[in-house]
Scaffold this motif. Sequence first.
Motif, mmCIF file in Angstrom:
data_model
loop_
_atom_site.group_PDB
_atom_site.id
_atom_site.type_symbol
_atom_site.label_atom_id
_atom_site.label_comp_id
_atom_site.label_asym_id
_atom_site.label_seq_id
_atom_site.Cartn_x
_atom_site.Cartn_y
_atom_site.Cartn_z
ATOM 1 N N ALA A 34 0.843 -1.185 0.000
ATOM 2 C CA ALA A 34 0.000 0.000 0.000
ATOM 3 C C ALA A 34 0.882 1.239 0.000
ATOM 4 N N LYS A 35 0.366 2.291 -0.588
ATOM 5 C CA LYS A 35 1.044 3.588 -0.580
ATOM 6 C C LYS A 35 0.074 4.631 -0.062
ATOM 7 N N GLY A 36 0.644 5.693 0.496
ATOM 8 C CA GLY A 36 -0.185 6.774 0.975
ATOM 9 C C GLY A 36 0.591 8.068 1.068
ATOM 10 N N VAL A 78 -1.143 3.572 11.092
ATOM 11 C CA VAL A 78 -1.235 4.276 9.817
ATOM 12 C C VAL A 78 -2.691 4.680 9.613
ATOM 13 N N PRO A 79 -3.006 5.984 9.637
ATOM 14 C CA PRO A 79 -4.384 6.412 9.373
ATOM 15 C C PRO A 79 -4.808 5.983 7.964
ATOM 16 N N VAL A 80 -5.899 5.246 7.852
ATOM 17 C CA VAL A 80 -6.286 4.687 6.551
ATOM 18 C C VAL A 80 -6.754 5.742 5.564
ATOM 19 N N GLY A 81 -7.153 6.893 6.035
ATOM 20 C CA GLY A 81 -7.559 7.956 5.120
ATOM 21 C C GLY A 81 -6.422 8.456 4.247
ATOM 22 N N MET A 132 -10.044 7.289 15.336
ATOM 23 C CA MET A 132 -9.093 7.195 14.232
ATOM 24 C C MET A 132 -9.187 5.821 13.594
ATOM 25 N N ALA A 133 -9.421 5.799 12.286
ATOM 26 C CA ALA A 133 -9.405 4.555 11.523
ATOM 27 C C ALA A 133 -7.962 4.315 11.089
ATOM 28 N N THR A 191 -2.805 14.237 9.723
ATOM 29 C CA THR A 191 -2.315 13.228 10.648
ATOM 30 C C THR A 191 -1.529 12.209 9.849
ATOM 31 N N LEU A 192 -0.358 11.823 10.350
ATOM 32 C CA LEU A 192 0.523 10.898 9.646
ATOM 33 C C LEU A 192 0.699 9.604 10.430
#
Length: 137
Positions: free
Chosen positions: A2-4, A91-94, A39-40, A79-80
């Motif tokens: 996954a990347k974000g 890791v915040p999924v958003g 927080m998700a 948020t990181l």
Amino acid sequence: MAKGECNCGAVAFEIHKPIQDVIICHCSICRKATGNNGMALVLAMNEEFTWLRGQEHIQYWKKPDADWEGWFCQICGSTLPGRNDDTKLYVPVGLITEGGENLRVAHHIFTASRAAWDEIGDDGVQHPHAFGSYQSE
């Protein structure tokens, strides 16, 4: 995999494993950090996580008298991912931009301290406090 990235794109990261189970933390710290019902997040082991760019833009705040740090982008305020403990990050999924197609809510933690207006409406397992090796508050 996954990347974000943050909202402005200055900070980016990669998780080197498939992600699927989302944890929603309903503790008062996560509610205040997000201004939402919690927080998700997903958890990633340190060795499965890499910053791709922007580490110089990461700031953090440590809650006094608690083992909690909030990491955020100093440019846009997003948020990181941050230290969960010595072995993993939350890791915040958003923030996930690639590799989140199969995400589903699997757990709700700290439901005993959720906001009175917070109604949980999915099939995620509800835990009054933390579960397993996840820690917060």
